[in-house]
Design a protein around this motif. Structure first.
Motif, PDB file in Angstrom:
ATOM      1  N   ASP A 213     -74.551  -0.886 -19.260  1.00 23.67           N
ATOM      2  CA  ASP A 213     -73.181  -0.897 -18.770  1.00 23.67           C
ATOM      3  C   ASP A 213     -73.154  -0.768 -17.254  1.00 23.67           C
ATOM      4  O   ASP A 213     -73.550   0.274 -16.720  1.00 23.67           O
ATOM      5  CB  ASP A 213     -72.408   0.265 -19.413  1.00 23.67           C
TER       6      ASP A 213
ATOM      7  N   ILE B 133     -67.202   0.663 -24.219  1.00 27.32           N
ATOM      8  CA  ILE B 133     -65.749   0.734 -24.389  1.00 27.32           C
ATOM      9  C   ILE B 133     -65.290   2.171 -24.570  1.00 27.32           C
ATOM     10  O   ILE B 133     -64.179   2.531 -24.172  1.00 27.32           O
ATOM     11  CB  ILE B 133     -65.261  -0.163 -25.551  1.00 27.32           C
TER      12      ILE B 133
ATOM     13  N   PHE C 200     -67.480  -4.516 -31.296  1.00 28.30           N
ATOM     14  CA  PHE C 200     -67.088  -3.268 -30.640  1.00 28.30           C
ATOM     15  C   PHE C 200     -68.144  -2.182 -30.839  1.00 28.30           C
ATOM     16  O   PHE C 200     -68.389  -1.371 -29.941  1.00 28.30           O
ATOM     17  CB  PHE C 200     -65.729  -2.806 -31.163  1.00 28.30           C
TER      18      PHE C 200
ATOM     19  N   THR D 245     -62.346   4.320 -22.450  1.00 28.66           N
ATOM     20  CA  THR D 245     -61.164   4.832 -23.152  1.00 28.66           C
ATOM     21  C   THR D 245     -61.251   6.307 -23.516  1.00 28.66           C
ATOM     22  O   THR D 245     -60.248   6.898 -23.934  1.00 28.66           O
ATOM     23  CB  THR D 245     -60.944   4.043 -24.461  1.00 28.66           C
TER      24      THR D 245
ATOM     25  N   ILE E 270     -62.787   3.661 -32.332  1.00 28.06           N
ATOM     26  CA  ILE E 270     -62.715   2.269 -31.885  1.00 28.06           C
ATOM     27  C   ILE E 270     -62.815   1.325 -33.083  1.00 28.06           C
ATOM     28  O   ILE E 270     -62.041   0.364 -33.213  1.00 28.06           O
ATOM     29  CB  ILE E 270     -63.828   1.971 -30.867  1.00 28.06           C
TER      30      ILE E 270
ATOM     31  N   TYR F  67     -64.615  -4.210 -21.860  1.00 30.32           N
ATOM     32  CA  TYR F  67     -65.148  -4.626 -23.160  1.00 30.32           C
ATOM     33  C   TYR F  67     -64.062  -4.973 -24.176  1.00 30.32           C
ATOM     34  O   TYR F  67     -64.377  -5.341 -25.307  1.00 30.32           O
ATOM     35  CB  TYR F  67     -66.122  -3.592 -23.730  1.00 30.32           C
ATOM     36  N   SER F  68     -62.784  -4.882 -23.792  1.00 28.57           N
ATOM     37  CA  SER F  68     -61.740  -5.355 -24.687  1.00 28.57           C
ATOM     38  C   SER F  68     -61.870  -6.859 -24.898  1.00 28.57           C
ATOM     39  O   SER F  68     -62.330  -7.598 -24.025  1.00 28.57           O
ATOM     40  CB  SER F  68     -60.360  -5.068 -24.088  1.00 28.57           C
TER      41      SER F  68
END
Length: 352
Positions: free
Chosen positions: A295, A46, A39, A50, A119, A254-255
């Motif tokens: 990304d 991510i 992560f 979020t 995260i 990206y989870s």
């Protein structure tokens, strides 16, 4: 014997990781520490998915092992994993929260990521999948994202979702003037996100999503269905319009998904979509990809679009085609104009 804990520096903070050597994915030997480090390796991505969003945490504190069970609504007995909708007790004071309102009218303070340390902290709790709401914490009743969820049904697969996405979905996005950002679900489907101005209610955004789905279905009825009832869907790709209701979430980009090979929900470009497979993107492979190409959703916040056209289409569907609302999920109160929530094969009125 597993070490009791380690401290990992994340920006200006130090995040405690307990039992870092605990194996989370036995098939590959991936440990909790490796998940946390994953992560952090994709932290910018991510966090973009979020940031400032109330986020439900899907926690697998003992890892993903054979027979592990995710708690379902109202049934936590014997569960090994669960959804954390309220900020856990004892969270550090630097973990922000946002108040959200459930369909029942009850409220809760959910975790709202604002920095990579949040995260990493959540990952230490066993969070594999982050489920952000389609709102920001400062406007919790006005979504800023239209979500198009393409879910292959039995008899179809990922390739069918790709065909629909590259065909009628992209055609309609172009007609509307929308920029869509696509990603794998991490399982067998695809998600397309469109940033929208936070001017509309959940009900209005859902109505726009239904209009979008129905238009795609009209263009490819042999490939696409909007039927809420599984028994009516057939071997087609279901566009889940109810991903746009209050308290419905989608796995963040990206989870990590709780499957033995540790797949992740991967943002991709439209150009590479024909040549990928969901299994290409895992905890092991994604950091290298992210480091090499960055990304694909980096520009997702650059523009926000309006729903006027889709809402006009919804009005025309109702006025000219007699197409009204569709069923809400079972956790929602009965909504005005909503049809019966009765499985067609069990509906006595339909059988007579």
């Amino acid at each position: 014997m597993a070490s009791p804990h380690i401290e990992i520096p994340v920006g200006d903070r130090s995040v405690r990781v307990s039992n870092p050597d605990r194996v989370y994915f036995p098939d590959h030997g991936y440990t909790k520490r490796q998940v946390v480090e994953y992560f952090l390796a994709v932290g910018e991505g991510i966090l973009r998915a979020t940031r400032d969003r109330p986020t439900t945490l899907e926690r697998w504190p003992s890892g993903v092992f054979e027979g592990a069970r995710l708690a379902t609504r109202g049934d936590f007995r014997g569960a090994d994993a669960f959804y954390q909708k309220r900020v856990p007790k004892g969270a550090p004071d630097w973990v922000p929260t946002a108040e959200i309102t459930f369909p029942s009218g009850r409220t809760a303070d959910e975790v709202m990521p604002t920095e990579p340390a949040v995260i990493a902290w959540a990952a230490n709790l066993g969070t594999l999948t982050f489920h952000p709401w389609a709102v920001r914490g400062d406007r919790p009743d006005h979504p800023d994202e239209l979500r198009i969820d393409l879910d292959p049904q039995p008899g179809t697969g990922f390739g069918d979702a790709v065909r629909v996405t590259l065909g009628p979905v992209r055609e309609l996005l172009d007609e509307l003037g929308f920029t869509g950002f696509v990603k794998t679900s991490g399982k067998g489907g695809l998600h397309v996100y469109v940033r929208i101005a936070p001017r509309w209610t959940f009900t209005e955004v859902r109505r726009a999503g239904i209009a979008f789905a129905r238009e795609v279905e009209r263009r490819a009825p042999e490939l696409v269905t909007t039927s809420w009832w599984k028994e009516e869907r057939g071997a087609r790709v279901f566009i889940d319009f109810n991903r746009n209701v209050r308290d419905a979430t989608i796995a963040a980009a990206y989870s990590v998904r709780p499957l033995p090979h540790a797949p992740v929900s991967a943002p991709v470009t439209w150009q590479e979509l024909p040549d990928i497979a969901p299994e290409d993107f895992t905890v092991a492979t994604m950091p290298g990809r992210f480091g090499a190409v960055g990304d694909p959703h980096a520009a997702i916040d650059d523009a926000a679009f309006g729903l006027e056209d889709l809402l006009e289409r919804a009005d025309r569907d109702e006025r000219d085609r007699g197409l009204g609302d569709l069923p809400y999920p079972p956790n929602h109160p009965k909504m005005a104009g909503e049809p019966k929530r009765v499985q067609p094969s069990k509906d006595a009125d339909r059988r007579t």
